[in-house]
Design a protein around this motif. Structure first.
Motif, PDB file in Angstrom:
ATOM      1  N   PRO A  79       0.835  -1.208   0.000  1.00  0.00           N
ATOM      2  CA  PRO A  79       0.000   0.000   0.000  1.00  0.00           C
ATOM      3  C   PRO A  79       0.870   1.258   0.000  1.00  0.00           C
ATOM      4  O   PRO A  79       1.824   1.381   0.768  1.00  0.00           O
ATOM      5  N   PHE A 133       4.869   1.950  -5.316  1.00  0.00           N
ATOM      6  CA  PHE A 133       4.654   1.918  -6.757  1.00  0.00           C
ATOM      7  C   PHE A 133       5.746   1.117  -7.451  1.00  0.00           C
ATOM      8  O   PHE A 133       6.905   1.106  -7.018  1.00  0.00           O
ATOM      9  N   SER A 185      -1.690   6.334 -11.386  1.00  0.00           N
ATOM     10  CA  SER A 185      -1.845   5.076 -12.111  1.00  0.00           C
ATOM     11  C   SER A 185      -0.510   4.354 -12.195  1.00  0.00           C
ATOM     12  O   SER A 185       0.489   4.915 -12.662  1.00  0.00           O
ATOM     13  N   ASP A 186      -0.484   3.095 -11.734  1.00  0.00           N
ATOM     14  CA  ASP A 186       0.706   2.258 -11.822  1.00  0.00           C
ATOM     15  C   ASP A 186       0.523   1.312 -13.001  1.00  0.00           C
ATOM     16  O   ASP A 186      -0.378   0.471 -13.013  1.00  0.00           O
ATOM     17  N   ARG A 219      -2.688  -0.757 -10.964  1.00  0.00           N
ATOM     18  CA  ARG A 219      -3.270  -0.329  -9.700  1.00  0.00           C
ATOM     19  C   ARG A 219      -3.489   1.178  -9.715  1.00  0.00           C
ATOM     20  O   ARG A 219      -2.748   1.918 -10.380  1.00  0.00           O
ATOM     21  N   ALA A 228      -3.820   4.386  -7.102  1.00  0.00           N
ATOM     22  CA  ALA A 228      -3.656   4.889  -5.738  1.00  0.00           C
ATOM     23  C   ALA A 228      -4.380   6.217  -5.612  1.00  0.00           C
ATOM     24  O   ALA A 228      -4.334   7.057  -6.516  1.00  0.00           O
ATOM     25  N   PHE A 241      -1.453   8.988   1.489  1.00  0.00           N
ATOM     26  CA  PHE A 241      -2.031   7.809   0.858  1.00  0.00           C
ATOM     27  C   PHE A 241      -3.372   7.491   1.512  1.00  0.00           C
ATOM     28  O   PHE A 241      -3.481   7.416   2.740  1.00  0.00           O
ATOM     29  N   SER A 261      -6.054   5.170  -0.351  1.00  0.00           N
ATOM     30  CA  SER A 261      -6.508   3.827  -0.714  1.00  0.00           C
ATOM     31  C   SER A 261      -5.878   3.394  -2.023  1.00  0.00           C
ATOM     32  O   SER A 261      -5.211   4.181  -2.709  1.00  0.00           O
ATOM     33  N   GLN A 262      -6.111   2.152  -2.365  1.00  0.00           N
ATOM     34  CA  GLN A 262      -5.537   1.572  -3.578  1.00  0.00           C
ATOM     35  C   GLN A 262      -6.488   0.520  -4.119  1.00  0.00           C
ATOM     36  O   GLN A 262      -7.120  -0.217  -3.345  1.00  0.00           O
ATOM     37  N   THR A 263      -6.616   0.474  -5.450  1.00  0.00           N
ATOM     38  CA  THR A 263      -7.473  -0.528  -6.061  1.00  0.00           C
ATOM     39  C   THR A 263      -6.817  -1.027  -7.335  1.00  0.00           C
ATOM     40  O   THR A 263      -5.867  -0.419  -7.845  1.00  0.00           O
ATOM     41  N   THR A 264      -7.289  -2.140  -7.851  1.00  0.00           N
ATOM     42  CA  THR A 264      -6.743  -2.745  -9.063  1.00  0.00           C
ATOM     43  C   THR A 264      -7.818  -2.798 -10.134  1.00  0.00           C
ATOM     44  O   THR A 264      -8.983  -3.060  -9.839  1.00  0.00           O
TER      45      THR A 264
END
Length: 411
Positions: free
Chosen positions: A139, A142, A159-160, A165, A167, A175, A177-180
């Motif tokens: 979390p 990158f 954007s990774d 993912r 962020a 930071f 949250s993070q999603t895929t």
């Protein structure tokens, strides 16, 4: 960003109000070393040449030639903000290894800069406020960040690329949250919508004719596809004449250009075509001799000059390009103006030319960023703020900077 230097004819004519009009058969190579501006009066005069009509509920904005439009903006000599350069603590310096130069102005005046695997935040004076992120897969970490953009409340989305993912960074850069979003393409360039959702683009199977197709998806913060926005036929891919597809999210709209026509289509986030912005420019044919003068991207080590020429002829013979691309990139500034870059082949030191359209799609005029003295002094436009342009550049020490220059209208 810089072309191959092919200029067949460049002509500068005075317009009726004393501004300069650039006329060039190969507009990508137009050389202009001064940029004058048209203020409100000039903007209105240019806008009056636009024709607006309705076509089955779609707003069609037809403008005169953007390539013959007067230069309407000049680059201020004194920066609004400058960040980067050498520091007593090397860890605070912006890394020259950044593969994706990205810097954006937030609504509160701060500058957010993508710095390899971290995001640095600066105030309007250039003072470093803080850093978020590091290399890794956890979390707030990158692997290959490729883009960042702002959304409501100055929330920043990152954007990774490799991990797909997303962020979410809060108002202070922390930071959140993070999603895929697996299997639905990548989020690149300016991908944020005002409500916190975002867009991605993904490749679809090629057509029977070998044409590439890109799909634009509207995504939720949870990584799910909310709806399809549009599919873009980008034509047959050509390694020599690379035609970029540009998709830009701003507000609640998605701007789409495919480089095959002199127009930009504007969609709602739900995929409804709202308007089409056109200019009265014509496609320019590509000749075999012009293709042979194009810079070849890759050469084998140790090739002789004769072998290089033969290789250039071979690559030109394989090229499927029939016309030059109609633009380079699209960007939208904080006030909602659309900026369209002239396409160039790359390889030479030339001016970087942009055309501005107001929030209704009416053509305003041109901005010409003068050619650099050397490759080391070149500037790459990364974004537009409010009446400013943010560029990546290097100083005399070779240290990286992001500099915001004001765009000044003529009084």
């Amino acid at each position: 960003m810089f072309g191959d230097g092919r200029i067949t004819r460049v002509q500068f004519d005075l317009s009726s109000d004393g501004g300069w009009v650039v006329k060039s058969r190969h507009f990508r190579r137009a050389v202009l070393f001064t940029a004058l501006t048209a203020g409100a009066a000039r903007s209105e005069a240019v806008a009056q040449t636009s024709r607006i009509r309705d076509s089955v509920g779609i707003r069609i904005v037809e403008n005169s030639s953007r390539m013959n439009a007067p230069v309407a903006f000049t680059l201020g000599a004194k920066p609004n903000t400058d960040v980067g350069g050498l520091d007593a603590d090397p860890e605070k310096e912006l890394s020259s290894r950044a593969g994706y130069p990205r810097a954006i102005r937030l609504n509160d005046g701060r500058l957010a800069v993508l710095d390899v695997t971290r995001i640095q935040f600066f105030d309007q004076s250039g003072k470093r406020l803080g850093v978020t992120g590091r290399s890794g897969g956890g979390p707030g970490e990158f692997t290959d960040p490729v883009a960042l953009c702002r959304t409501r409340g100055d929330t920043v989305l990152v954007s990774d690329g490799q991990t797909r993912r997303l962020a979410v960074l809060g108002k202070s850069g922390e930071f959140v949250s993070q999603t895929t979003f697996p299997g639905h393409g990548s989020a690149e360039n300016t991908f944020c919508l005002e409500d916190g959702t975002f867009i991605t683009t993904e490749s679809l199977p090629k057509t029977a004719a070998g044409e590439s197709v890109r799909r634009v998806n509207h995504m939720g913060r949870d990584g799910a596809v909310l709806n399809q926005v549009t599919d873009i036929n980008t034509g047959i891919f050509d390694m020599l004449v690379i035609r970029e597809t540009s998709t830009v999210a701003w507000g609640n709209s998605v701007f789409v250009g495919d480089g095959q026509r002199h127009e930009v289509r504007v969609f709602s986030a739900l995929g409804k075509l709202q308007s089409v912005i056109r200019t009265d420019d014509k496609l320019e044919s590509v000749s075999r001799s012009e293709l042979e003068k194009m810079p070849v991207k890759f050469y084998r080590a140790g090739m002789t000059e004769a072998e290089r020429r033969a290789d250039a002829q071979r690559v030109a013979a394989q090229s499927k390009a029939k016309t030059w691309p109609t633009f380079g990139r699209l960007l939208v500034d904080l006030s909602g103006r659309l900026w369209m870059q002239d396409w160039t082949a790359g390889g030479k030191l030339e001016p970087d030319n942009w055309t501005a359209f107001d929030a209704t799609g009416k053509l305003i005029g041109r901005l010409v960023i003068p050619a650099p003295e050397s490759k080391e002094k070149s500037m790459l436009v990364v974004s537009f703020g409010r009446d400013e342009v943010i560029v990546k550049r290097s100083d005399d020490d070779g240290a990286l900077h992001y500099t915001a220059y004001p765009i000044i209208p003529k009084k």
